[in-house]
Design a protein around this motif. Structure first.
Motif, PDB file in Angstrom:
ATOM      1  N   MET A 143      -1.716  -8.276   0.180  1.00 56.59           N
ATOM      2  CA  MET A 143      -0.660  -8.087  -0.807  1.00 56.59           C
ATOM      3  C   MET A 143      -0.438  -9.390  -1.564  1.00 56.59           C
ATOM      4  SD  MET A 143       3.206  -6.661  -0.142  1.00 56.59           S
ATOM      5  CE  MET A 143       3.827  -8.150   0.654  1.00 56.59           C
ATOM      6  N   PHE A 184      -5.669  -4.072   0.589  1.00 57.81           N
ATOM      7  CA  PHE A 184      -4.510  -4.938   0.396  1.00 57.81           C
ATOM      8  C   PHE A 184      -3.461  -4.648   1.477  1.00 57.81           C
ATOM      9  CE2 PHE A 184      -6.325  -4.113  -3.817  1.00 57.81           C
ATOM     10  CZ  PHE A 184      -6.584  -5.399  -4.253  1.00 57.81           C
ATOM     11  N   GLY A 186      -0.103  -5.295   3.737  1.00 59.96           N
ATOM     12  CA  GLY A 186       1.174  -5.995   3.669  1.00 59.96           C
ATOM     13  C   GLY A 186       1.393  -6.761   4.956  1.00 59.96           C
ATOM     14  N   LEU A 235      -4.166   0.413  -0.065  1.00 68.23           N
ATOM     15  CA  LEU A 235      -2.932  -0.326   0.171  1.00 68.23           C
ATOM     16  C   LEU A 235      -2.445   0.015   1.571  1.00 68.23           C
ATOM     17  CD1 LEU A 235      -1.456   0.409  -3.311  1.00 68.23           C
ATOM     18  CD2 LEU A 235      -1.886  -1.900  -2.467  1.00 68.23           C
ATOM     19  N   ALA A 240       3.236  -3.030   0.921  1.00 71.68           N
ATOM     20  CA  ALA A 240       2.139  -3.241  -0.028  1.00 71.68           C
ATOM     21  C   ALA A 240       2.178  -2.190  -1.139  1.00 71.68           C
ATOM     22  CB  ALA A 240       0.796  -3.195   0.698  1.00 71.68           C
ATOM     23  N   ASP A 244       3.035  -3.219  -4.971  1.00 76.55           N
ATOM     24  CA  ASP A 244       1.984  -2.922  -5.941  1.00 76.55           C
ATOM     25  C   ASP A 244       2.569  -2.170  -7.127  1.00 76.55           C
ATOM     26  OD1 ASP A 244      -0.904  -2.599  -6.789  1.00 76.55           O
ATOM     27  OD2 ASP A 244      -0.380  -0.489  -6.497  1.00 76.55           O
TER      28      ASP A 244
END
Length: 268
Positions: A143, A184, A186, A235, A240, A244
């Motif tokens: 993230m 990505f 978090g 994600l 995240a 985003d």
């Protein structure tokens, strides 16, 4: 790429999400080459594999050493006969300080592990992956690779570089047998601070609530689902996904929000 009966390489396979990726791949019927600089941690992963350990091989390698990395493909192919997938999971964070207080040794370490380690393994395995009927590369960004986090500016820069490296690679591989996924995550409940040589990872709080950490096993499941579905981007975690969306809508507001959450940590 469905991983059953495939051979997948996982960097950072000795701890945290990397270990859960290894175990998750084994559970899905894959053979796995787990790579980590920490050989003791790899032994623990091997023990946890139980009866599936015959499909797991471990390699104590420093991914920042290009010469070591370049010997890996032949070693793994000698063991399993082929390589079908690569998950670049290994990564470290920086000390939680502003850039002006960060020394060059820490900067070099973060960039070498997160960016160049990912680059070296990708370059080493790509020719072999292109020879397979189907193949896959999954790179773990963060993230923090699309959203600035004060106190982790160099870490974020390294993960942003991984993002663009992966997206560029995906475009270059259009029309080939190799699919590419960028991930990505978090906030996750891992021991990345300890593995990065830090005593602890400070916890930010906002509105009286601590940041909720995603369990490594859950993160690994989401990553493997994205890989098996050949998704372009994944994600991992509600934070995240939220950031985003907010960053796409209003980048400066999103950056300001995160800066406010981190301000108490940087003032300590």
């Amino acid at each position: 790429m469905k991983v059953q009966n495939k051979v997948v390489v996982v960097t950072g396979g000795g701890n945290g999400v990397g270990r859960e990726l290894v175990l998750g791949l084994l559970a899905r019927g894959a053979s796995v080459a787990a790579v980590d600089i920490n050989t003791a941690a790899l032994e623990e992963t091997l023990a946890l594999a139980g009866e599936k350990r015959d499909r797991l091989a471990t390699y104590g390698v420093n991914i920042t050493d290009r010469a070591q990395v370049e010997t890996l493909p032949n070693q793994i192919i000698s063991r399993f006969g082929a390589v079908d997938g690569l998950i670049n999971n290994a990564g470290v964070i920086q000390p939680f300080v502003r850039l002006k207080e960060l020394d060059y040794a820490a900067i070099d370490r973060v960039m070498n592990v997160n960016l160049f380690g990912t680059l070296y393994t990708t370059k080493a395995f790509l020719p072999h992956l292109l020879e397979r009927p189907v193949a896959h590369i999954t790179n773990i960004s963060s993230m923090g690779g699309f959203l600035p986090v004060p106190g982790q500016t160099i870490y974020g820069a390294s993960k942003a570089a991984v993002k663009l490296l992966t997206e560029g690679l995906s475009s270059e591989l259009q029309g080939t047998n190799v699919r590419v996924t960028i991930v990505f995550p978090g906030a996750m409940g891992t021991n990345i601070a300890t593995n990065s040589g830090l005593t602890a990872l400070p916890q930010a709080e906002g509105n009286g609530r601590s940041i909720k950490m995603l369990a490594p096993v859950t993160a690994a499941q989401l990553i493997l689902e994205g890989m098996e579905q050949d998704r372009y981007r994944v994600l991992v975690g509600s934070d995240a996904r939220l950031m985003d969306a907010l960053y796409r809508l209003h980048p400066q507001r999103a950056a300001r929000f995160i800066a406010q959450q981190m301000s108490s940590l940087l003032s300590k």
